[in-house]
Motif scaffolding. Sequence first.
Motif, PDB file in Angstrom:
ATOM      1  N   PHE A 297       0.812  -1.265  -0.055  1.00 30.17           N
ATOM      2  CA  PHE A 297      -0.054  -0.095  -0.063  1.00 30.17           C
ATOM      3  C   PHE A 297       0.858   1.214  -0.090  1.00 30.17           C
ATOM      4  O   PHE A 297       1.914   1.240   0.837  1.00 30.17           O
ATOM      5  CB  PHE A 297      -0.984  -0.007   1.153  1.00 30.17           C
ATOM      6  N   ALA A 298       0.584   2.308  -0.826  1.00 26.30           N
ATOM      7  CA  ALA A 298       1.365   3.646  -1.102  1.00 26.30           C
ATOM      8  C   ALA A 298       0.431   4.410  -0.789  1.00 26.30           C
ATOM      9  O   ALA A 298      -0.416   4.560  -1.498  1.00 26.30           O
ATOM     10  CB  ALA A 298       2.166   3.256  -2.358  1.00 26.30           C
ATOM     11  N   ILE A 299       1.094   5.481  -0.146  1.00 27.88           N
ATOM     12  CA  ILE A 299       0.580   7.023  -0.203  1.00 27.88           C
ATOM     13  C   ILE A 299       1.414   7.696  -1.297  1.00 27.88           C
ATOM     14  O   ILE A 299       2.459   8.002  -1.309  1.00 27.88           O
ATOM     15  CB  ILE A 299       0.786   7.709   1.181  1.00 27.88           C
ATOM     16  N   VAL A 300       0.661   8.211  -2.429  1.00 21.74           N
ATOM     17  CA  VAL A 300       1.274   9.287  -3.345  1.00 21.74           C
ATOM     18  C   VAL A 300       0.676  10.589  -3.226  1.00 21.74           C
ATOM     19  O   VAL A 300      -0.363  10.748  -3.206  1.00 21.74           O
ATOM     20  CB  VAL A 300       0.698   8.688  -4.783  1.00 21.74           C
ATOM     21  N   THR A 301       1.574  11.460  -3.206  1.00 18.90           N
ATOM     22  CA  THR A 301       1.332  12.839  -3.292  1.00 18.90           C
ATOM     23  C   THR A 301       1.822  13.727  -4.428  1.00 18.90           C
ATOM     24  O   THR A 301       2.714  13.502  -5.008  1.00 18.90           O
ATOM     25  CB  THR A 301       1.833  13.441  -1.703  1.00 18.90           C
ATOM     26  N   SER A 302       1.015  14.824  -4.428  1.00 16.85           N
ATOM     27  CA  SER A 302       1.576  15.781  -5.654  1.00 16.85           C
ATOM     28  C   SER A 302       2.565  16.731  -4.980  1.00 16.85           C
ATOM     29  O   SER A 302       2.772  16.938  -3.854  1.00 16.85           O
ATOM     30  CB  SER A 302       0.268  16.636  -6.074  1.00 16.85           C
ATOM     31  N   GLY A 303       3.098  17.416  -6.227  1.00 13.06           N
ATOM     32  CA  GLY A 303       4.228  18.261  -5.803  1.00 13.06           C
ATOM     33  C   GLY A 303       5.649  17.642  -6.067  1.00 13.06           C
ATOM     34  O   GLY A 303       5.765  16.735  -5.985  1.00 13.06           O
TER      35      GLY A 303
END
Length: 336
Positions: free
Chosen positions: A108-114
């Motif tokens: 499970f991965a958290i992906v964030t913009s920026g």
Amino acid sequence: MKITNIRVLTDNILAGLRLQRGDDFSLFLTAPLPELQEGAARLQRHFCGNHIDFCTIINGRSGRCGENCRYCAQASCHHTGIDEYDFLPKEEIIRNARANQEAGANRFAIVTSGRALAGKDFEQALEAYKEMRDTLSIDLCASHGLLTREQFKRLRSAGVTSYHHNIETSRRFFPQICTSHTYDDRIRTIRIAQEEGFCVCSGGIIGMGETWEDRIDMAVSLHELGIESIPVNALMPIPGTGLQNRPQLSGDEILRTIAIFRFINPTANIRLAAGRKLLPENGATALKAGASASITGNMLTTSGTTIKEDMEMLKKLGLTNAEEGCTAGMNTCGSR
């Protein structure tokens, strides 16, 4: 080295040969696709067995990105109408991770913009990872851009074992898709992550206007970096982005790319990502001919496939997502 026979090449790779930069790869582009797939399937069975690694992602922070990647719906220079929001509440992230774990996902991965996650948002991410580490068994991955070494140390301490950071394409073609940071910025980030003990998941996007030589160059670069998980995305042109008018790739072109990546990176997990819907049988063909992994569930800006549907597909194909895995670095990719 000049490649003249796919079957002989497959035998040699099984015996320990590894393709290198400067080899003649032209046969990969002229060989009949079924012949290429047959070789890729043999390599996959030998190095990965019947295992298919499934990962899931959540878009932890969306939109308002200051980078100018031409394919991306989240870049602020594009006008795509996507949802924009700050870092999600920890409770929502953990609820999603638990549901994915119970459905059978491996990671499970958290992906964030920026450009990079920092400040309060980075601290919130650490808290979420720590609680998931303490309460769940699913392996944890992160995708937060161009982080510092100190940030990688803190992520590792919080329980994250994998880091996702695509090189996207070849060094030659990279300036055609992004100028707000460099190819070397990405390579530097990958090397720091590896030095800090992470399994790095890194691949790219095909169908952005690059040549076959660019795709092969990307595959060779990933081999040189020792990448253990390689997502292959097929561009899904999004209205409002700089690549909105690019034609979609054919399923056969994607299948050939996946097979080539398997020959050049025989022990890595070649991972289906965006564009699965363009493939025959929603990727089932690819999972028997080179691809040993896939993103599943709801993806970032393109529709995906539910975990339940993918589990049913694996059963029909005689494959499993049980913890076996490819021979390259699975203790790193799959352990805490």
